[in-house]
Design a protein around this motif. Structure first.
Motif, PDB file in Angstrom:
ATOM      1  N   THR A  66       0.823  -1.206   0.000  1.00  0.00           N
ATOM      2  CA  THR A  66       0.000   0.000   0.000  1.00  0.00           C
ATOM      3  C   THR A  66       0.857   1.256   0.000  1.00  0.00           C
ATOM      4  O   THR A  66       0.435   2.290  -0.491  1.00  0.00           O
ATOM      5  N   ALA A  67       2.074   1.158   0.533  1.00  0.00           N
ATOM      6  CA  ALA A  67       2.995   2.300   0.555  1.00  0.00           C
ATOM      7  C   ALA A  67       4.424   1.783   0.674  1.00  0.00           C
ATOM      8  O   ALA A  67       4.655   0.764   1.329  1.00  0.00           O
ATOM      9  N   PRO A  68       5.389   2.476   0.051  1.00  0.00           N
ATOM     10  CA  PRO A  68       6.786   2.029   0.132  1.00  0.00           C
ATOM     11  C   PRO A  68       7.315   1.934   1.564  1.00  0.00           C
ATOM     12  O   PRO A  68       8.168   1.115   1.854  1.00  0.00           O
ATOM     13  N   GLY A  69       6.783   2.735   2.459  1.00  0.00           N
ATOM     14  CA  GLY A  69       7.244   2.730   3.840  1.00  0.00           C
ATOM     15  C   GLY A  69       6.544   1.713   4.724  1.00  0.00           C
ATOM     16  O   GLY A  69       6.656   1.767   5.946  1.00  0.00           O
ATOM     17  N   CYS A  70       5.836   0.781   4.125  1.00  0.00           N
ATOM     18  CA  CYS A  70       5.106  -0.235   4.887  1.00  0.00           C
ATOM     19  C   CYS A  70       6.055  -0.952   5.847  1.00  0.00           C
ATOM     20  O   CYS A  70       7.120  -1.422   5.438  1.00  0.00           O
ATOM     21  N   PRO A  71       5.699  -1.052   7.133  1.00  0.00           N
ATOM     22  CA  PRO A  71       6.598  -1.665   8.114  1.00  0.00           C
ATOM     23  C   PRO A  71       6.933  -3.133   7.836  1.00  0.00           C
ATOM     24  O   PRO A  71       7.946  -3.627   8.293  1.00  0.00           O
ATOM     25  N   VAL A  72       6.088  -3.839   7.084  1.00  0.00           N
ATOM     26  CA  VAL A  72       6.352  -5.259   6.807  1.00  0.00           C
ATOM     27  C   VAL A  72       6.863  -5.482   5.379  1.00  0.00           C
ATOM     28  O   VAL A  72       6.829  -6.600   4.872  1.00  0.00           O
ATOM     29  N   ALA A  73       7.356  -4.426   4.749  1.00  0.00           N
ATOM     30  CA  ALA A  73       7.809  -4.518   3.354  1.00  0.00           C
ATOM     31  C   ALA A  73       8.835  -5.624   3.160  1.00  0.00           C
ATOM     32  O   ALA A  73       8.798  -6.351   2.167  1.00  0.00           O
TER      33      ALA A  73
END
Length: 119
Positions: A66-73
């Motif tokens: 959903t976003a590049p900064g997603c904590p579980v990327a």
């Protein structure tokens, strides 16, 4: 004004191997994976862009977040691979995280929009 019709370019999201016998079970496996912050599975969120399955039953998944900064990327591609790998007939799984095209709410299924109160 020109009489030329604009040519359609290459789609930004490659088509999936929907006619492969493993496709439906792979989709169901993807539906078991959730972003910890969103109560909808990642397939219905529209985060799974392409599922390619070759003749040797090797699976390649391209997905986004959903976003590049997603904590579980860093973890989510592994979760997807772990969900698919045990399926009977799957030989190998590779999951790639992509950022083009960027994910948008229009990529969600109607069920996901309803679950999240957008319908």
């Amino acid at each position: 004004m020109s009489d030329e019709t604009p040519m359609e370019g290459t789609p930004m999201i490659a088509p999936s191997s929907t006619d492969h016998p493993l496709f439906d079970s792979i989709v169901e496996a993807c539906r078991t994976v959730y972003d910890p912050e969103i109560p909808v599975n990642i397939y219905d969120l529209g985060l799974i862009y392409t599922i390619l399955i070759n003749d040797e039953s090797e699976v390649f998944v391209s997905m986004s977040l959903t976003a590049p900064g997603c904590p579980v990327a860093g973890e989510m591609p592994g979760w997807v691979a772990e969900a698919i790998e045990p399926l009977p007939g799957v030989k190998q799984v590779e999951v790639a995280l992509v950022w083009e095209p960027p994910w948008g709410m229009e990529m969600m299924s109607d069920a996901a929009r309803l679950e999240l109160g957008f319908m």
